[in-house]
Design a protein around this motif. Structure first.
Motif, PDB file in Angstrom:
ATOM      1  N   LEU A  24       0.730  -1.217  -0.028  1.00 28.87           N
ATOM      2  CA  LEU A  24      -0.087   0.130  -0.007  1.00 28.87           C
ATOM      3  C   LEU A  24       0.702   1.280   0.111  1.00 28.87           C
ATOM      4  O   LEU A  24       0.654   2.279  -0.852  1.00 28.87           O
ATOM      5  CB  LEU A  24      -0.938   0.020   1.375  1.00 28.87           C
ATOM      6  N   THR A  25       1.979   0.988   0.489  1.00 28.96           N
ATOM      7  CA  THR A  25       3.038   2.174   0.765  1.00 28.96           C
ATOM      8  C   THR A  25       3.562   2.676  -0.729  1.00 28.96           C
ATOM      9  O   THR A  25       3.432   3.854  -0.962  1.00 28.96           O
ATOM     10  CB  THR A  25       3.991   2.376   1.834  1.00 28.96           C
ATOM     11  N   ARG A  26       3.773   1.511  -1.226  1.00 27.93           N
ATOM     12  CA  ARG A  26       4.478   1.810  -2.656  1.00 27.93           C
ATOM     13  C   ARG A  26       3.349   2.414  -3.724  1.00 27.93           C
ATOM     14  O   ARG A  26       3.758   3.195  -4.373  1.00 27.93           O
ATOM     15  CB  ARG A  26       4.873   0.329  -3.065  1.00 27.93           C
ATOM     16  N   ARG A  27       2.084   1.987  -3.590  1.00 26.55           N
ATOM     17  CA  ARG A  27       1.052   2.402  -4.249  1.00 26.55           C
ATOM     18  C   ARG A  27       0.946   3.925  -4.064  1.00 26.55           C
ATOM     19  O   ARG A  27       0.449   4.709  -5.015  1.00 26.55           O
ATOM     20  CB  ARG A  27      -0.233   1.451  -4.082  1.00 26.55           C
ATOM     21  N   ALA A  28       1.214   4.253  -2.868  1.00 22.37           N
ATOM     22  CA  ALA A  28       0.568   5.546  -2.307  1.00 22.37           C
ATOM     23  C   ALA A  28       1.728   6.637  -2.409  1.00 22.37           C
ATOM     24  O   ALA A  28       1.570   7.882  -2.339  1.00 22.37           O
ATOM     25  CB  ALA A  28       0.143   5.586  -0.654  1.00 22.37           C
ATOM     26  N   LEU A  29       2.903   6.228  -2.688  1.00 20.19           N
ATOM     27  CA  LEU A  29       4.110   7.179  -2.687  1.00 20.19           C
ATOM     28  C   LEU A  29       4.145   8.396  -3.743  1.00 20.19           C
ATOM     29  O   LEU A  29       4.255   9.609  -3.227  1.00 20.19           O
ATOM     30  CB  LEU A  29       5.378   6.415  -2.887  1.00 20.19           C
ATOM     31  N   PRO A  30       3.682   8.139  -4.940  1.00 27.01           N
ATOM     32  CA  PRO A  30       3.387   9.515  -5.858  1.00 27.01           C
ATOM     33  C   PRO A  30       2.353  10.339  -4.893  1.00 27.01           C
ATOM     34  O   PRO A  30       2.788  11.578  -5.079  1.00 27.01           O
ATOM     35  CB  PRO A  30       2.829   8.941  -7.069  1.00 27.01           C
ATOM     36  N   ALA A  31       1.245   9.977  -4.560  1.00 29.54           N
ATOM     37  CA  ALA A  31       0.311  10.745  -3.987  1.00 29.54           C
ATOM     38  C   ALA A  31       1.095  11.605  -2.576  1.00 29.54           C
ATOM     39  O   ALA A  31       0.872  12.681  -2.243  1.00 29.54           O
ATOM     40  CB  ALA A  31      -1.055  10.186  -3.692  1.00 29.54           C
ATOM     41  N   LEU A  32       1.744  10.610  -1.884  1.00 31.07           N
ATOM     42  CA  LEU A  32       2.306  11.154  -0.721  1.00 31.07           C
ATOM     43  C   LEU A  32       3.509  12.382  -0.938  1.00 31.07           C
ATOM     44  O   LEU A  32       3.670  13.387  -0.399  1.00 31.07           O
ATOM     45  CB  LEU A  32       2.945  10.227   0.261  1.00 31.07           C
TER      46      LEU A  32
ATOM     47  N   LEU B  76       3.108  12.369   5.231  1.00 27.00           N
ATOM     48  CA  LEU B  76       3.412  11.855   6.281  1.00 27.00           C
ATOM     49  C   LEU B  76       2.909  10.439   6.337  1.00 27.00           C
ATOM     50  O   LEU B  76       1.708  10.041   6.099  1.00 27.00           O
ATOM     51  CB  LEU B  76       2.918  12.511   7.615  1.00 27.00           C
ATOM     52  N   VAL B  77       3.904   9.198   6.791  1.00 31.20           N
ATOM     53  CA  VAL B  77       3.466   8.125   6.631  1.00 31.20           C
ATOM     54  C   VAL B  77       3.528   7.624   8.187  1.00 31.20           C
ATOM     55  O   VAL B  77       4.590   7.939   8.838  1.00 31.20           O
ATOM     56  CB  VAL B  77       4.088   7.082   5.826  1.00 31.20           C
TER      57      VAL B  77
ATOM     58  N   GLU C 160      14.612   6.675   2.639  1.00 30.30           N
ATOM     59  CA  GLU C 160      14.535   6.348   1.401  1.00 30.30           C
ATOM     60  C   GLU C 160      13.857   7.831   0.658  1.00 30.30           C
ATOM     61  O   GLU C 160      14.070   8.351  -0.247  1.00 30.30           O
ATOM     62  CB  GLU C 160      13.934   5.254   0.819  1.00 30.30           C
ATOM     63  N   GLU C 161      12.723   8.170   1.624  1.00 34.61           N
ATOM     64  CA  GLU C 161      11.981   9.090   1.194  1.00 34.61           C
ATOM     65  C   GLU C 161      12.202  10.537   1.873  1.00 34.61           C
ATOM     66  O   GLU C 161      11.805  11.549   1.510  1.00 34.61           O
ATOM     67  CB  GLU C 161      10.553   8.869   1.640  1.00 34.61           C
ATOM     68  N   ARG C 162      13.467  10.657   2.560  1.00 36.91           N
ATOM     69  CA  ARG C 162      13.699  11.993   3.121  1.00 36.91           C
ATOM     70  C   ARG C 162      14.087  13.073   1.931  1.00 36.91           C
ATOM     71  O   ARG C 162      13.471  14.073   2.139  1.00 36.91           O
ATOM     72  CB  ARG C 162      14.962  11.695   3.997  1.00 36.91           C
TER      73      ARG C 162
ATOM     74  N   ASN D  75      12.574  13.007  -0.780  1.00 41.02           N
ATOM     75  CA  ASN D  75      11.142  13.536  -1.384  1.00 41.02           C
ATOM     76  C   ASN D  75      10.512  14.437  -0.603  1.00 41.02           C
ATOM     77  O   ASN D  75       9.344  14.582  -1.015  1.00 41.02           O
ATOM     78  CB  ASN D  75      10.692  12.199  -1.823  1.00 41.02           C
ATOM     79  N   GLY D  76      10.882  14.529   0.742  1.00 38.00           N
ATOM     80  CA  GLY D  76      10.018  15.274   1.603  1.00 38.00           C
ATOM     81  C   GLY D  76       8.878  14.712   2.194  1.00 38.00           C
ATOM     82  O   GLY D  76       8.092  15.135   2.859  1.00 38.00           O
ATOM     83  N   VAL D  77       8.960  13.518   2.116  1.00 40.41           N
ATOM     84  CA  VAL D  77       7.999  12.433   2.822  1.00 40.41           C
ATOM     85  C   VAL D  77       8.509  12.154   4.222  1.00 40.41           C
ATOM     86  O   VAL D  77       9.697  11.690   4.447  1.00 40.41           O
ATOM     87  CB  VAL D  77       7.456  11.267   2.093  1.00 40.41           C
ATOM     88  N   ARG D  78       7.863  12.499   5.313  1.00 41.31           N
ATOM     89  CA  ARG D  78       8.323  12.057   6.546  1.00 41.31           C
ATOM     90  C   ARG D  78       7.621  10.616   6.981  1.00 41.31           C
ATOM     91  O   ARG D  78       6.430  10.221   6.690  1.00 41.31           O
ATOM     92  CB  ARG D  78       7.503  12.963   7.697  1.00 41.31           C
ATOM     93  N   VAL D  79       8.216   9.947   7.948  1.00 42.05           N
ATOM     94  CA  VAL D  79       7.783   8.844   8.313  1.00 42.05           C
ATOM     95  C   VAL D  79       8.103   8.581   9.785  1.00 42.05           C
ATOM     96  O   VAL D  79       9.124   8.775  10.490  1.00 42.05           O
ATOM     97  CB  VAL D  79       8.634   7.455   7.539  1.00 42.05           C
ATOM     98  N   THR D  80       6.983   8.120  10.436  1.00 40.25           N
ATOM     99  CA  THR D  80       6.718   8.027  11.954  1.00 40.25           C
ATOM    100  C   THR D  80       6.406   6.656  12.417  1.00 40.25           C
ATOM    101  O   THR D  80       5.693   6.029  11.622  1.00 40.25           O
ATOM    102  CB  THR D  80       5.946   8.901  12.344  1.00 40.25           C
ATOM    103  N   SER D  81       7.141   6.097  13.289  1.00 41.86           N
ATOM    104  CA  SER D  81       6.592   4.874  13.713  1.00 41.86           C
ATOM    105  C   SER D  81       6.248   4.901  15.034  1.00 41.86           C
ATOM    106  O   SER D  81       6.893   5.460  16.028  1.00 41.86           O
ATOM    107  CB  SER D  81       7.756   3.862  13.939  1.00 41.86           C
ATOM    108  N   ILE D  82       4.977   4.568  15.609  1.00 43.32           N
ATOM    109  CA  ILE D  82       4.285   4.681  16.767  1.00 43.32           C
ATOM    110  C   ILE D  82       4.462   3.155  17.455  1.00 43.32           C
ATOM    111  O   ILE D  82       4.034   2.188  17.033  1.00 43.32           O
ATOM    112  CB  ILE D  82       3.026   5.358  16.916  1.00 43.32           C
TER     113      ILE D  82
END
Length: 234
Positions: free
Chosen positions: A114-122, A128-129, A164-166, A168-175
Motif C-alpha cells: 500500500l505504501t508503494r502504491r501511495a508514494l506518488p500521492a504522498l 506523512l506515513v 529513502e523518502e527523506r 522527497n519530503g515525505v516524513r515517516v513516523t513509527s508509533i
C-alpha cells in the motif's frame, strides 16, 4: 459518504472500523478528510457517518493488493496511517507456516504494497506515513515470536522508508504502543490465561493523541519513533 470538504488535507487510515484505527480516524477527522479503511463495508460506513468529512475505503488489503483491485487513491495524500494488523501465533514449536504467513502478510507485506502504491500521492503532498507498530517491535518473549517478528520487520521497513523518502519530503513516523484496551488485547490476555484488567492498558485515544502529535509537527521536523506505554505494569 458524508460531506466532503475540499479545503481539508486528506488522511487514509487503515483498520479504521474499530479499536486504535477508529480512534485515529476520529481524532484526525477533526481537521482532515478521512478515507476510512476497513474490510467490512457496514462497519466502515458507520465510522464515515460519524465524521464531518469522510468517505469509505473498503478493501481487504492482502487480497486486493495481490489482485490489484484496491480503490483509487487521490492525487495528493497528506497522511497515510497503517493501523490494520493481526496478532496470532504461539511458541515456535506450535506455530505452523500458514500462521506465520498470514501475520506477515497483514502486518508487513500489505503495508509495503500500500505504501508503494501511495508514494506518488504522498510525494505530491510532501506527506506523512505513520506505522502503528508495537512494543513488540523492540522485544519478544515466549510465545511472541510470530507477532514480534512481524513488528520487527515493520520497524525495519519503516526505518528504510524514512531514509529513502527523506529527499522527497515525505516524513515517516513509527508509533510503538504498549498494551491497548482493544478486542485484540482481550483475546491475547485470554490466550495467555490471565484475568483481563484494563488498568494495565492505555486507551486507543491515547495512541491517537500520539499520532496527532506527529501529524501536527511542522514539516521541518519529524517524530521518527515514539513509544506510549501504560504507567502501571504487572
Amino acid at each position: 459518504m458524508t460531506a466532503s470538504d475540499p479545503t481539508r488535507p486528506i488522511a487514509l487510515v487503515t483498520g479504521a472500523s474499530r479499536g486504535i484505527g477508529r480512534a485515529i480516524a476520529v481524532e484526525l477527522g477533526r481537521t482532515h478528510h478521512i478515507l476510512v479503511g476497513g474490510r467490512d463495508a457496514e462497519a466502515v460506513d458507520a465510522v464515515v457517518a460519524q465524521l464531518p468529512s469522510a468517505e469509505p475505503y473498503v478493501a481487504d488489503l492482502v487480497a486486493d493488493l495481490t489482485g490489484g483491485t484496491l480503490p483509487p487513491l487521490p492525487n495528493q495524500l497528506d497522511v497515510l496511517v497503517h493501523s490494520a494488523g493481526v496478532e496470532d501465533g504461539g511458541t515456535i514449536e506450535e506455530t505452523d507456516a500458514e500462521t506465520w504467513r498470514r501475520v506477515f502478510e497483514v502486518n508487513v507485506f500489505a503495508v509495503a504494497a500500500l505504501t508503494r502504491r501511495a508514494l506518488p500521492a504522498l510525494r505530491a503532498a510532501r506527506g506523512l506515513v505513520v506505522s502503528i507498530n508495537s512494543g513488540s517491535g523492540f522485544a519478544s518473549g515466549p510465545g511472541g515470536g510470530v507477532y514480534a517478528g512481524s513488528k520487527f520487520a515493520l520497524r525495519a521497513l519503516t526505518d528504510a522508508l524514512r531514509e529513502e523518502e527523506r529527499p522527497n519530503g515525505v516524513r515517516v513516523t513509527s508509533i510503538h504502543p504498549g498494551r491497548v484496551d482493544t478486542d485484540m488485547q482481550r483475546e491475547l490476555v485470554a490466550r495467555e490465561g490471565h484475568e483481563y484488567d484494563a488498568a494495565y492498558t492505555i486507551t486507543p485515544e491515547m495512541v491517537a493523541a500520539t499520532v496527532r502529535t506527529a501529524v501536527d509537527l511542522p514539516p521541518s521536523g519529524t517524530i521518527e519513533s515514539l513509544s506510549v506505554r501504560p504507567h502501571r505494569r504487572r
